[in-house]
Motif scaffolding. Sequence first.
Motif, PDB file in Angstrom:
ATOM      1  N   VAL A  45       0.908  -1.127   0.036  1.00  0.00           N
ATOM      2  CA  VAL A  45      -0.077  -0.167   0.047  1.00  0.00           C
ATOM      3  C   VAL A  45       0.988   1.241   0.134  1.00  0.00           C
ATOM      4  O   VAL A  45       0.585   2.242  -0.830  1.00  0.00           O
ATOM      5  CB  VAL A  45      -1.052   0.049   1.094  1.00  0.00           C
ATOM      6  N   ALA A  46       1.933   1.158   0.759  1.00  0.00           N
ATOM      7  CA  ALA A  46       2.843   2.460   1.049  1.00  0.00           C
ATOM      8  C   ALA A  46       3.455   2.501  -0.664  1.00  0.00           C
ATOM      9  O   ALA A  46       3.714   3.769  -1.009  1.00  0.00           O
ATOM     10  CB  ALA A  46       3.945   2.164   1.942  1.00  0.00           C
ATOM     11  N   GLY A  47       3.957   1.503  -1.124  1.00  0.00           N
ATOM     12  CA  GLY A  47       4.509   1.635  -2.445  1.00  0.00           C
ATOM     13  C   GLY A  47       3.485   2.001  -3.560  1.00  0.00           C
ATOM     14  O   GLY A  47       3.791   2.939  -4.423  1.00  0.00           O
ATOM     15  N   SER A  48       2.186   1.681  -3.229  1.00  0.00           N
ATOM     16  CA  SER A  48       1.174   2.068  -4.443  1.00  0.00           C
ATOM     17  C   SER A  48       0.738   3.476  -4.168  1.00  0.00           C
ATOM     18  O   SER A  48       0.302   4.190  -5.195  1.00  0.00           O
ATOM     19  CB  SER A  48      -0.007   1.255  -4.282  1.00  0.00           C
ATOM     20  N   LYS A  49       1.051   4.311  -3.064  1.00  0.00           N
ATOM     21  CA  LYS A  49       0.607   5.774  -2.837  1.00  0.00           C
ATOM     22  C   LYS A  49       1.767   6.430  -3.040  1.00  0.00           C
ATOM     23  O   LYS A  49       1.870   7.630  -3.515  1.00  0.00           O
ATOM     24  CB  LYS A  49       0.041   5.646  -1.227  1.00  0.00           C
ATOM     25  N   PHE A  50       3.120   6.228  -2.766  1.00  0.00           N
ATOM     26  CA  PHE A  50       4.171   7.088  -2.593  1.00  0.00           C
ATOM     27  C   PHE A  50       5.568   6.588  -3.338  1.00  0.00           C
ATOM     28  O   PHE A  50       6.395   7.067  -3.695  1.00  0.00           O
ATOM     29  CB  PHE A  50       4.780   7.283  -1.342  1.00  0.00           C
ATOM     30  N   GLY A  51       5.248   5.458  -4.339  1.00  0.00           N
ATOM     31  CA  GLY A  51       6.359   4.966  -5.307  1.00  0.00           C
ATOM     32  C   GLY A  51       7.474   4.677  -4.396  1.00  0.00           C
ATOM     33  O   GLY A  51       7.312   3.781  -3.184  1.00  0.00           O
ATOM     34  N   TYR A  52       8.633   4.837  -4.751  1.00  0.00           N
ATOM     35  CA  TYR A  52      10.027   4.556  -3.982  1.00  0.00           C
ATOM     36  C   TYR A  52      10.393   5.663  -3.032  1.00  0.00           C
ATOM     37  O   TYR A  52      11.430   5.503  -2.220  1.00  0.00           O
ATOM     38  CB  TYR A  52      11.130   4.663  -5.157  1.00  0.00           C
ATOM     39  N   THR A  53       9.537   6.623  -2.891  1.00  0.00           N
ATOM     40  CA  THR A  53       9.994   7.810  -1.875  1.00  0.00           C
ATOM     41  C   THR A  53      10.270   7.314  -0.341  1.00  0.00           C
ATOM     42  O   THR A  53      10.853   7.903   0.348  1.00  0.00           O
ATOM     43  CB  THR A  53       8.768   8.715  -1.823  1.00  0.00           C
ATOM     44  N   LEU A  54       9.593   6.101   0.017  1.00  0.00           N
ATOM     45  CA  LEU A  54       9.654   5.714   1.427  1.00  0.00           C
ATOM     46  C   LEU A  54      10.773   4.589   1.862  1.00  0.00           C
ATOM     47  O   LEU A  54      10.563   4.136   2.760  1.00  0.00           O
ATOM     48  CB  LEU A  54       8.319   5.308   2.053  1.00  0.00           C
ATOM     49  N   LEU A  55      11.622   4.455   0.581  1.00  0.00           N
ATOM     50  CA  LEU A  55      12.326   3.347   0.661  1.00  0.00           C
ATOM     51  C   LEU A  55      13.420   3.426   1.906  1.00  0.00           C
ATOM     52  O   LEU A  55      13.739   2.726   2.774  1.00  0.00           O
ATOM     53  CB  LEU A  55      13.430   3.101  -0.530  1.00  0.00           C
ATOM     54  N   SER A 194       2.183  11.261   4.338  1.00  0.00           N
ATOM     55  CA  SER A 194       3.055  10.002   4.232  1.00  0.00           C
ATOM     56  C   SER A 194       3.501   9.581   5.818  1.00  0.00           C
ATOM     57  O   SER A 194       4.015   8.592   5.887  1.00  0.00           O
ATOM     58  CB  SER A 194       4.233  10.053   3.397  1.00  0.00           C
ATOM     59  N   LEU A 195       3.133  10.281   6.605  1.00  0.00           N
ATOM     60  CA  LEU A 195       3.613  10.317   8.040  1.00  0.00           C
ATOM     61  C   LEU A 195       3.244   8.943   8.497  1.00  0.00           C
ATOM     62  O   LEU A 195       4.190   8.033   9.230  1.00  0.00           O
ATOM     63  CB  LEU A 195       3.297  11.370   9.105  1.00  0.00           C
ATOM     64  N   VAL A 196       2.162   8.566   8.372  1.00  0.00           N
ATOM     65  CA  VAL A 196       1.553   7.283   9.196  1.00  0.00           C
ATOM     66  C   VAL A 196       2.062   6.120   8.367  1.00  0.00           C
ATOM     67  O   VAL A 196       2.258   5.133   9.039  1.00  0.00           O
ATOM     68  CB  VAL A 196       0.013   7.088   8.941  1.00  0.00           C
ATOM     69  N   TYR A 197       2.462   6.215   7.319  1.00  0.00           N
ATOM     70  CA  TYR A 197       2.951   5.059   6.382  1.00  0.00           C
ATOM     71  C   TYR A 197       4.316   4.909   6.657  1.00  0.00           C
ATOM     72  O   TYR A 197       5.130   3.764   7.028  1.00  0.00           O
ATOM     73  CB  TYR A 197       2.802   5.419   4.729  1.00  0.00           C
ATOM     74  N   VAL A 198       5.091   6.188   6.784  1.00  0.00           N
ATOM     75  CA  VAL A 198       6.487   6.043   7.358  1.00  0.00           C
ATOM     76  C   VAL A 198       6.567   5.585   8.763  1.00  0.00           C
ATOM     77  O   VAL A 198       7.324   4.430   8.878  1.00  0.00           O
ATOM     78  CB  VAL A 198       7.123   7.390   7.556  1.00  0.00           C
ATOM     79  N   ASN A 260      -0.717   4.634  -7.568  1.00  0.00           N
ATOM     80  CA  ASN A 260      -1.767   5.498  -7.691  1.00  0.00           C
ATOM     81  C   ASN A 260      -3.253   4.608  -7.833  1.00  0.00           C
ATOM     82  O   ASN A 260      -4.054   5.161  -8.292  1.00  0.00           O
ATOM     83  CB  ASN A 260      -1.763   6.648  -8.867  1.00  0.00           C
ATOM     84  N   SER A 261      -2.975   3.330  -7.367  1.00  0.00           N
ATOM     85  CA  SER A 261      -4.327   2.502  -7.523  1.00  0.00           C
ATOM     86  C   SER A 261      -4.735   2.390  -6.012  1.00  0.00           C
ATOM     87  O   SER A 261      -4.168   2.322  -5.266  1.00  0.00           O
ATOM     88  CB  SER A 261      -3.797   0.962  -7.997  1.00  0.00           C
ATOM     89  N   ASP A 262      -6.143   2.022  -6.185  1.00  0.00           N
ATOM     90  CA  ASP A 262      -6.806   1.732  -4.894  1.00  0.00           C
ATOM     91  C   ASP A 262      -6.913   0.295  -4.649  1.00  0.00           C
ATOM     92  O   ASP A 262      -7.381  -0.527  -5.331  1.00  0.00           O
ATOM     93  CB  ASP A 262      -8.450   2.296  -4.937  1.00  0.00           C
ATOM     94  N   ILE A 263      -6.177  -0.217  -3.555  1.00  0.00           N
ATOM     95  CA  ILE A 263      -5.975  -1.610  -3.411  1.00  0.00           C
ATOM     96  C   ILE A 263      -6.616  -1.909  -1.962  1.00  0.00           C
ATOM     97  O   ILE A 263      -6.716  -1.048  -1.103  1.00  0.00           O
ATOM     98  CB  ILE A 263      -4.778  -2.157  -3.524  1.00  0.00           C
ATOM     99  N   VAL A 264      -6.888  -3.250  -1.795  1.00  0.00           N
ATOM    100  CA  VAL A 264      -7.431  -3.792  -0.617  1.00  0.00           C
ATOM    101  C   VAL A 264      -6.536  -3.779   0.437  1.00  0.00           C
ATOM    102  O   VAL A 264      -5.346  -4.314   0.292  1.00  0.00           O
ATOM    103  CB  VAL A 264      -8.184  -5.243  -0.847  1.00  0.00           C
TER     104      VAL A 264
END
Length: 428
Positions: A45-55, A194-198, A260-264
């Motif tokens: 989910v983090a990757g789908s929303k922010f790409g590689y930014t949170l590696l 992105s804070l909650v995903y980080v 940018n997809s909505d996933i389960v």
Amino acid sequence: MANEVRHSEVTDVPVGWRARLRQIGPGMMAAATGVGAGDLVATMVAGSKFGYTLLWAVIVGTVFKIALAEAVGRWHLTSGSTLLAGWRNLGRWVLVYFGAYAVVWGFVYGATAMSASGLPLNALFPWLSLRYWAIACGLLGFLLVWFGRYRLIEKVMTAFVGIMFVTVVGTAILVTPNLLDAVNGFVPRLPSGSLVYVLGLIGGVGGTITMAAYGYWTMAKGWRSSRWLSMMRLDNATGYVTTGIFVIAMLIVGSELLLNSDIVSGDEGLLLLGDTLAADYGQWARIPFLVGFFAVSFSSLVGVWNGVSLLFADWWRTWRIPPGVEDTGEDYDRKAGVRSTPFRGYVLWLTFPPMALLFLDKPFQLTVTYGVLGALFMPFLAATLLIMLNSRRAPGEGRSGWLSNGLLTLCLALFTYLAVDEIIGFFN
């Protein structure tokens, strides 16, 4: 621990990198157990929303997990006692908390682990319903832990790690990651929202009650004195670096296939990813991914069935020691090992009562209670390790230095924030 000292005296500490690599095992157990299907979905989910930014957050989280597990292993190897014995010295309330947590958590996690293991099997072989695949996985894990010993379970878990590596990392290679974007992802940034995903990537992936089981696996391996400290640190780092690689691979997959997809946001999200792979690359790409999905889920089940049962058995042993009586640990192998009644009783508790939840749609109140207790465990672990490893009971070689204390303090702050956030979310 008289029995344990004799064991350590007849077990040679390996010399040379090849011999040391052959001894690696408990860290792989922790790696395979700590990363479950839910963790992979959260990363996806983090990757789908922010790409590689949170590696970069994955790297930070890996360092935190190494610090926590190293502290657990160091306590076992240097203090002459187990983690539960150390908690007992902090006060009986600690044992009360852990006992309540273990009972509630085990009941709900048992159903969760069986269901997560059954999902990919149901996708591969739909002739049997998810409910009965889940029950079959629970029974298989039960038999393996009930009749198997540490050496067999370690081999099985190591094999699952190999399957996970080939399938999850192989999938990441298949989707041809953008290497330039991936490198830029290691630069710390916080995009809007992105804070909650980080925080989730740093604190959530690979971090559960099984981190507390790491010291018991080192004991089962035969590492029972401070002479094994360097070996334990290599083993621990290898396990959690492996965990970090899995998480990075899943973030890459989410970034490339689902941006940018909505996933389960559940284990079913991994099935969606399998369908996406089939649509983009053919049905053949779906099969190894589902096999990897099963390896991730079932290895967590087996690791919990073994590791948390060891924790519970030692809890029962320490709980029965009268107040004021010192815990010498001489009765650990007899009263808290894999042949003990408390160990087997908890394995039964993890397996059979939770099967009832597989026949219910929404056990909401129990899930709320589980979520609240679960959110409090990681700050509890970090806080108690800080106290124990800076106390008089920790020998000089076992006490924490500035680096360990700093990392444990950061872990405590992070996990406390996550716990408060999760509790507020459950009651809003």
